[in-house]
Write a protein that holds these residues in place. Structure first.
Motif, short mmCIF file in Angstrom:
data_model
loop_
_atom_site.label_atom_id
_atom_site.label_comp_id
_atom_site.label_asym_id
_atom_site.label_seq_id
_atom_site.Cartn_x
_atom_site.Cartn_y
_atom_site.Cartn_z
N GLY A 139 0.82 -1.20 0.00
CA GLY A 139 0.00 0.00 0.00
C GLY A 139 0.85 1.25 0.00
N VAL A 140 0.58 2.16 0.93
CA VAL A 140 1.32 3.42 0.99
C VAL A 140 2.75 3.22 1.47
CG1 VAL A 140 -0.73 4.83 1.35
CG2 VAL A 140 0.44 3.85 3.32
N PHE A 141 3.11 2.02 1.93
CA PHE A 141 4.47 1.76 2.39
C PHE A 141 5.36 1.21 1.28
CE2 PHE A 141 2.88 1.18 6.99
CZ PHE A 141 3.02 2.54 7.21
N GLU A 142 4.90 1.27 0.06
CA GLU A 142 5.73 0.83 -1.05
C GLU A 142 6.86 1.83 -1.25
OE1 GLU A 142 5.23 -0.67 -5.68
OE2 GLU A 142 3.55 0.20 -4.60
N GLY A 143 8.08 1.32 -1.47
CA GLY A 143 9.22 2.22 -1.67
C GLY A 143 10.43 1.76 -0.89
N PRO A 144 11.52 2.53 -0.90
CA PRO A 144 12.77 2.11 -0.27
C PRO A 144 12.74 2.29 1.25
CG PRO A 144 13.01 4.28 -1.24
CD PRO A 144 11.64 3.81 -1.62
N ASP A 145 13.65 1.56 1.90
CA ASP A 145 13.85 1.73 3.34
C ASP A 145 14.47 3.08 3.64
OD1 ASP A 145 12.88 -0.67 4.34
OD2 ASP A 145 14.76 -1.73 3.97
N VAL A 146 14.31 3.53 4.88
CA VAL A 146 15.07 4.68 5.33
C VAL A 146 16.51 4.23 5.60
CG1 VAL A 146 13.12 5.94 6.28
CG2 VAL A 146 14.29 4.24 7.69
N GLY A 147 17.44 5.18 5.62
CA GLY A 147 18.85 4.85 5.69
C GLY A 147 19.27 4.13 6.95
N TRP A 148 18.60 4.35 8.07
CA TRP A 148 19.06 3.76 9.32
C TRP A 148 18.94 2.24 9.34
CZ3 TRP A 148 15.88 0.75 12.23
CH2 TRP A 148 14.51 0.90 12.08
N VAL A 149 18.08 1.69 8.48
CA VAL A 149 17.94 0.23 8.44
C VAL A 149 19.23 -0.40 7.96
CG1 VAL A 149 16.70 -1.70 7.39
CG2 VAL A 149 15.44 0.34 8.11
N ASP A 150 19.78 0.12 6.85
CA ASP A 150 21.04 -0.38 6.33
C ASP A 150 22.16 -0.19 7.33
OD1 ASP A 150 21.70 -1.80 4.13
OD2 ASP A 150 21.98 -0.10 2.79
N ASN A 151 22.19 0.97 7.95
CA ASN A 151 23.25 1.25 8.93
C ASN A 151 23.16 0.31 10.13
OD1 ASN A 151 24.14 3.36 7.32
ND2 ASN A 151 22.86 4.90 8.38
N LEU A 152 21.94 0.05 10.59
CA LEU A 152 21.76 -0.84 11.74
C LEU A 152 22.21 -2.25 11.40
CD1 LEU A 152 20.67 -1.32 14.61
CD2 LEU A 152 18.42 -1.74 13.60
N ARG A 153 21.88 -2.73 10.22
CA ARG A 153 22.27 -4.08 9.83
C ARG A 153 23.79 -4.20 9.75
NH1 ARG A 153 21.20 -6.70 5.79
NH2 ARG A 153 20.21 -8.56 6.62
N ARG A 154 24.43 -3.20 9.18
CA ARG A 154 25.89 -3.25 9.10
C ARG A 154 26.53 -3.16 10.48
NH1 ARG A 154 25.31 -0.15 4.19
NH2 ARG A 154 25.43 1.77 5.42
N HIS A 155 25.96 -2.32 11.33
CA HIS A 155 26.50 -2.15 12.68
C HIS A 155 26.41 -3.45 13.48
CE1 HIS A 155 27.57 -0.13 16.41
NE2 HIS A 155 26.51 -0.67 16.99
N LEU A 156 25.35 -4.23 13.24
CA LEU A 156 25.15 -5.49 13.96
C LEU A 156 25.88 -6.66 13.31
CD1 LEU A 156 21.36 -5.17 14.89
CD2 LEU A 156 23.34 -4.84 16.38
N GLY A 157 26.58 -6.38 12.21
CA GLY A 157 27.41 -7.43 11.62
C GLY A 157 26.75 -8.25 10.54
N PHE A 158 25.62 -7.80 10.04
CA PHE A 158 24.99 -8.52 8.93
C PHE A 158 25.70 -8.12 7.64
CE2 PHE A 158 21.70 -8.34 12.16
CZ PHE A 158 21.28 -9.67 12.19
N SER A 159 26.27 -9.11 6.97
CA SER A 159 27.08 -8.81 5.80
C SER A 159 26.26 -8.45 4.59
CB SER A 159 27.98 -10.01 5.46
OG SER A 159 27.20 -11.17 5.21
N ARG A 160 25.03 -8.96 4.54
CA ARG A 160 24.20 -8.74 3.37
C ARG A 160 23.41 -7.46 3.53
NH1 ARG A 160 19.56 -12.96 1.26
NH2 ARG A 160 18.91 -11.83 -0.60
N PRO A 161 23.60 -6.46 2.69
CA PRO A 161 22.86 -5.20 2.84
C PRO A 161 21.40 -5.37 2.49
CG PRO A 161 24.09 -5.18 0.78
CD PRO A 161 24.49 -6.44 1.50
N ALA A 162 20.59 -4.46 3.02
CA ALA A 162 19.17 -4.47 2.69
C ALA A 162 18.99 -4.24 1.20
CB ALA A 162 18.45 -3.37 3.48
N ILE A 163 18.04 -4.94 0.60
CA ILE A 163 17.81 -4.86 -0.84
C ILE A 163 16.74 -3.83 -1.10
CG2 ILE A 163 17.20 -6.18 -2.89
CD1 ILE A 163 17.84 -8.72 -1.26
#
Length: 506
Positions: free
Chosen positions: A466-490
Motif C-alpha cells: 500500500g502506501v508503504f511501497e518504496g525504499p527503506d530509510v537509511g538507518w535500516v542499512d546502517n543498523l544491519r551493518r552495525h550489527l554485523g549482517f554482511s548482506r545489505p538491505a535490498i
C-alpha cells in the motif's frame, strides 16, 4: 542495473511455475503445463475464469458445510449426535443459552460473552426469529431458522473473504483455492461467528492495499469489535512504517481502528457496563482450555513429575493459579512480538505485510490459554497471503482435522463414555501446535531469505505494501551493518523472480 519482474498481469499457473507440490501432483494428469501450452487465461471470452471458479468452489464448500451441519439443526441433540456427527455449532447452542429463544436482548436482558459486534449480530437475527416464531403461530423451529439465517450471512462473509484474496492476488488467483477448497472451511465455517471478524479484517487489508489507511483502520476496528485479533495487524503495520520512515499512514489506520472500536462499544459500555465487562471477565477467569500449549504441558507434567505425590510441575501449578497463567500467556506472546519486530526490522527486505500478520496471529494462538476449534479460521486466509504453498498447508490441514476429530471424541469422553485415550488427544493437540509452529518457521525463513518467497517471485515486491511501497530509510542499512549482517538491505523492487515464468502466446 536492477532486474524487474516481468510485466505480465496474467494469472500464475502453479503447476508451471512456483509450487513444487502442485507441479509434482500434476504428474498424475500428464505433468506441468508446458511453455508452449495454451494457458488457462488465453481465451478472453471464456466464462469460467480462475476468479469465478474459485468463488464457485467457495460457495460449493460452504453449501457442503451446511449439509455437514444439518444433523444438528433440529436442536434435539440426543446420544451426543452433535459430536458423533461432527455437527456441533455454537450458533444453535447459544440461541438458547444466551436467552435469544426467550426474546432476551443481548447485553440489555442477558450478559453476552462475546464482543459487541458479535452480540449486535446475534440480536439482529435472533430477535426477529423469536418474534416471528411466537407471534405468527407458525410452529417453526426457531433454533433451526436462527442457525440458517446466521449460516447464510456468515457464508457471505466467507465468500467476501475469498473475493478479497483474489483481489489482493490478481496474478496468483489459484492461491485462493487453498482457502476455497480447505476442509477447515468445510467443518468450521459456521461453528461460531468468527467470519464476522475475518471478513471485516480482510476488507480492511484490501483497503490498505488500495492506499486508504483511515478506511482500513475503520474496518480493522469493526473486526476487533467482533473478535479482538484484527487489532494485532496494527503491529505489523508499525514495523513497516518504521522501515519506510512513514509513520502517518500507520497513525491514520490506528486512529481509525481505535475510534471505530470505541464508538461501536460505547452504547453497551455506558448503559450496560456490567454486560460489557462480561467478555473481559470471562477471558480473565477462564482456565486452561482444551488442546492448548498449556493443556499439553499440564499433561506432560502429570506424566513426567518425580518425587512425592504432592509435587506439581509448572504447568500444573499455573493451571491452578489463573492470574499467574494470564501473565505467563501474555508475557510469552509479548516476547514473541518483540522477536518478530526485531526480525522485521533486520530482514534484508521489508517483510510482506501478510507474512507479519500471519505470524502475529499464529503467535497469539500458540501461547493463548484458549484455542477454540474455529480459531483456525483466523489463520486460513492469512496463510494464503503469507505463504501459498500447498504442501505445508496440507500437512497443517491434516493436523487440524485430526485435532477436530480427537476433540469431539474427547468431549464424548467428558460425558462419561471413553472413546480415545487422553494421550491420543494430547498427541493430536501437539501435532496441531507443531504444524502451526512449522508454518511460522517457514514464513520466517522466507522473510530472512526473500528469494524463496513465491509471492515476491511473481510480483518482485510486496503487493500488499500500500502506501508503504518504496525504499527503506537509511538507518535500516546502517543498523544491519552495525550489527554485523554482511548482506545489505535490498531496495524495494530490486528482486526479480529467480525463474521468471515463460509465457508464450499461441
Amino acid at each position: 542495473m536492477s532486474a524487474q519482474p516481468p510485466n505480465d498481469d496474467r494469472p500464475d499457473v502453479p503447476s508451471a511455475t512456483s509450487d513444487g507440490f502442485v507441479r509434482g501432483l500434476s504428474q498424475f494428469i500428464g505433468g506441468p503445463l508446458g511453455s508452449h501450452a495454451t494457458r488457462p487465461d488465453a481465451r478472453p471470452n471464456r466464462f469460467w475464469t480462475a476468479p469465478r471458479l474459485i468463488l464457485a468452489l467457495t460457495c460449493l464448500i460452504l453449501a457442503l458445510s451446511w449439509v455437514q451441519k444439518s444433523p444438528c439443526m433440529s436442536g434435539d441433540w440426543q446420544k451426543n449426535v452433535q459430536y458423533t456427527r461432527f455437527c456441533y455449532t455454537d450458533v444453535l447452542a447459544l440461541y438458547y443459552a444466551e436467552g435469544l429463544s426467550d426474546g432476551a436482548v443481548p447485553y440489555v436482558d442477558h450478559q453476552v460473552e462475546y464482543p459487541v459486534v458479535t452480540g449486535y449480530f446475534m440480536g439482529a437475527l435472533g430477535l426477529p426469529v423469536h418474534w416471528y416464531g411466537t407471534t405468527q403461530d407458525t410452529g417453526i423451529n426457531q433454533g433451526s431458522w436462527f442457525y440458517n439465517a446466521n449460516a447464510l450471512i456468515l457464508s457471505l462473509f466467507a465468500v467476501a473473504t475469498a473475493a478479497v484474496l483474489l483481489a489482493m492476488r490478481r496474478r496468483r488467483p489459484w492461491d485462493a483455492a487453498i482457502f476455497a477448497l480447505s476442509p477447515i472451511l468445510l467443518v468450521t465455517a459456521t461453528v461460531n461467528w468468527d467470519f464476522l471478524a475475518i471478513g471485516l479484517a480482510a476488507i480492511g487489508l484490501l483497503l490498505w492495499v488500495r492506499r486508504r489507511p483511515a478506511l482500513a483502520g475503520i474496518f480493522l476496528g469493526l473486526g476487533a469489535a467482533a473478535k479482538l485479533w484484527p487489532l494485532f495487524i496494527l503491529g505489523p503495520l508499525l514495523v513497516l512504517a518504521l522501515r519506510r520512515g512513514r509513520i502517518m499512514p500507520w497513525v491514520e489506520a490506528t486512529i481509525g481502528a481505535v475510534i471505530t472500536w470505541l464508538v461501536v462499544n460505547f452504547p453497551v459500555w455506558y448503559w450496560y457496563h456490567e454486560s460489557w465487562l462480561r467478555f473481559f471477565r470471562l477471558n480473565s477467569e477462564r482456565p486452561v482450555d482444551w488442546g492448548t500449549f498449556w493443556y499439553v504441558g499440564r499433561y506432560l507434567d502429570s506424566k513426567w513429575k518425580t518425587g512425592s505425590p504432592g509435587d506439581r510441575g509448572p504447568f500444573q501449578w499455573l493451571s491452578d493459579h489463573i492470574p499467574q497463567l494470564n501473565v505467563a500467556s501474555y508475557a510469552l506472546f509479548g516476547l514473541a512480538c518483540v522477536v518478530l519486530m526485531v526480525i522485521g526490522l533486520l530482514a534484508p527486505k521489508p517483510p510482506r505485510l501478510a507474512q507479519l500478520a500471519f505470524l502475529v496471529v499464529a503467535f497469539f494462538l500458540i501461547f493463548s490459554k484458549v484455542w477454540s476449534q474455529q480459531y483456525v479460521l483466523w489463520l486460513l486466509p492469512l496463510i494464503v497471503l503469507a505463504r501459498p504453498k500447498w504442501g505445508a498447508v496440507l500437512a497443517w490441514t491434516v493436523a487440524e482435522i485430526g485435532y477436530f476429530a480427537a476433540f469431539y471424541a474427547e468431549l464424548i469422553g467428558a460425558g462419561g463414555k471413553s472413546v480415545i485415550p487422553e494421550g491420543t488427544f494430547v498427541l493430536a493437540s501437539s501435532l496441531r501446535l507443531i504444524t502451526v509452529a512449522v508454518l511460522c518457521g517457514l514464513v520466517i525463513r522466507e522473510i530472512w531469505k526473500p528469494e524463496l518467497d513465491v509471492v515476491r517471485q511473481t510480483y518482485g515486491t510486496d503487493p500488499d505494501a500500500g502506501v508503504f511501497e518504496g525504499p527503506d530509510v537509511g538507518w535500516v542499512d546502517n543498523l544491519r551493518r552495525h550489527l554485523g549482517f554482511s548482506r545489505p538491505a535490498i531496495p524495494a523492487g530490486d528482486m526479480a523472480p529467480p525463474e521468471a515464468p515463460v509465457v508464450v502466446k499461441v
